[in-house]
Scaffold this active site. Structure first.
Site, PDB file in Angstrom:
ATOM      1  N   ASP A 112       0.809  -0.792   0.396  1.00 34.06           N
ATOM      2  CA  ASP A 112      -0.039   0.099  -0.211  1.00 34.06           C
ATOM      3  C   ASP A 112       0.821   1.275  -0.098  1.00 34.06           C
ATOM      4  OD1 ASP A 112      -2.219  -1.352   0.007  1.00 34.06           O
ATOM      5  OD2 ASP A 112      -2.503  -1.757   2.701  1.00 34.06           O
ATOM      6  N   TYR A 119       6.122  -8.715   8.411  1.00 34.23           N
ATOM      7  CA  TYR A 119       5.518  -7.341   9.256  1.00 34.23           C
ATOM      8  C   TYR A 119       6.147  -6.898  10.121  1.00 34.23           C
ATOM      9  CZ  TYR A 119       2.881  -7.962   3.779  1.00 34.23           C
ATOM     10  OH  TYR A 119       2.400  -8.304   3.029  1.00 34.23           O
ATOM     11  N   ASP A 149      -7.042   1.938   7.448  1.00 32.15           N
ATOM     12  CA  ASP A 149      -5.367   2.611   7.831  1.00 32.15           C
ATOM     13  C   ASP A 149      -5.420   3.557   8.338  1.00 32.15           C
ATOM     14  OD1 ASP A 149      -5.558   3.089   5.310  1.00 32.15           O
ATOM     15  OD2 ASP A 149      -4.482   2.032   4.563  1.00 32.15           O
ATOM     16  N   ARG A 185      -3.941  -5.161   7.222  1.00 33.14           N
ATOM     17  CA  ARG A 185      -5.277  -3.677   7.739  1.00 33.14           C
ATOM     18  C   ARG A 185      -5.604  -4.360   8.826  1.00 33.14           C
ATOM     19  NH1 ARG A 185      -7.224  -0.958   2.881  1.00 33.14           N
ATOM     20  NH2 ARG A 185      -6.030  -2.730   1.719  1.00 33.14           N
TER      21      ARG A 185
END
Length: 295
Positions: free
Chosen positions: A42, A70, A84, A176
């Site tokens: 993203d 992540y 988000d 997310r």
């Protein structure tokens, strides 16, 4: 001019799409060089974005199922339209006084095989259209939950209102959505405030170069990794000249080890020339790289 074939691991900055990064690399290497990325990030996210050049783009599909890592910051108390920080606030709630044990108990619900509802603002198709396009147009989008697997979910820090987590997962997991669901389970809602990808398969953050540091083609070439870096978990078949010629012509060969169902074939010079699948006692080429790939 030397041919550019391989992967460059870019530390994507916030504010750019993965397509933006590919476009910048393409400007450095020229329009005649194929360029593609392995794994969309993203725009607000940072971190590992493997970019393939030349015939290494044919290996991108081998990274689709690769495990990814992540580090994310889950901000409690605020839900957003996109799950988000890019979205508009939907609801706010006071953040309760939580203990580490209470947070860990909730995180445990999201480890292993889970059902996850993708965000409305996602690239998934709904009736032939992207979900995010429908959501941006004001349509209500509800996507069906999907089975996904979270291999690792670790609490790194609890500094109210932020829960910092480390995640390792396979394809299909939306961090997310994970942040959203953790907030719901904690009773106060949440969104993903920040995200950094730390690895994609064999490509690690320690290998990554900042996009701004890639000032020209020569600098990029210095950071280029061999194509077979994407295949480190594939066993190697080192072929003699005769078998290498057969494989390069798409012909099956008989070979001994390894005993796995797939292998990467290298010619006597050590160059990657093909991906092979076992077919009984034979190895069948499923992807051939004409002339071999540069080291």
């Amino acid at each position: 001019m030397a041919e550019l074939v391989g992967f460059v691991v870019i530390d994507k900055p916030a504010g750019l799409t993965s397509h933006d990064v590919v476009a910048r690399v393409r400007r450095l290497v020229g329009r005649l060089v194929k360029v593609g990325h392995a794994g969309t990030l993203d725009p607000a996210a940072t971190g590992v974005l493997p970019v393939a050049l030349g015939s290494a783009t044919r290996l991108i599909d081998q990274l689709v199922d690769a495990r990814k890592g992540y580090v994310g910051v889950v901000r409690l108390g605020v839900q957003t339209t996109t799950d988000d920080a890019e979205g508009e606030p939907l609801a706010t709630c006071a953040v309760p006084s939580l203990t580490i044990a209470e947070i860990e108990a909730v995180l445990d619900r999201f480890r292993g095989d889970i059902l996850q509802q993708p965000p409305a603002f996602s690239a998934l198709h709904v009736d032939g259209q992207r979900a995010y396009a429908l959501a941006r147009a004001g349509n209500e989008v509800t996507l069906a939950p999907r089975p996904v697997r979270v291999e690792r979910l670790e609490l790194l820090a609890w500094t109210p209102p932020d829960v910092t987590i480390a995640v390792e997962c396979g394809k299909g997991v939306y961090i997310r959505a994970l942040a959203r669901d953790i907030g719901t389970a904690l009773g106060c809602g949440a969104h993903l405030a920040a995200l950094q990808r730390t690895f994609v398969g064999p490509f690690r953050l320690e290998q990554a170069v900042p996009l701004a540091a890639l000032t020209d083609r020569a600098v990029l070439a210095q950071h280029l990794l061999p194509p077979e870096t994407a295949l480190l978990d594939w066993p190697i078949l080192l072929l003699d000249e005769a078998d290498a010629r057969r494989v390069l012509h798409g012909m099956a060969i008989f070979a001994g080890q390894p005993t796995a169902d797939r292998a990467r074939a290298h010619d006597p010079a050590g160059r990657l020339i093909a991906l092979l699948r076992r077919d009984g006692e034979r190895w069948q080429p499923v992807k051939v790289f004409s002339g071999g790939e540069r080291e």
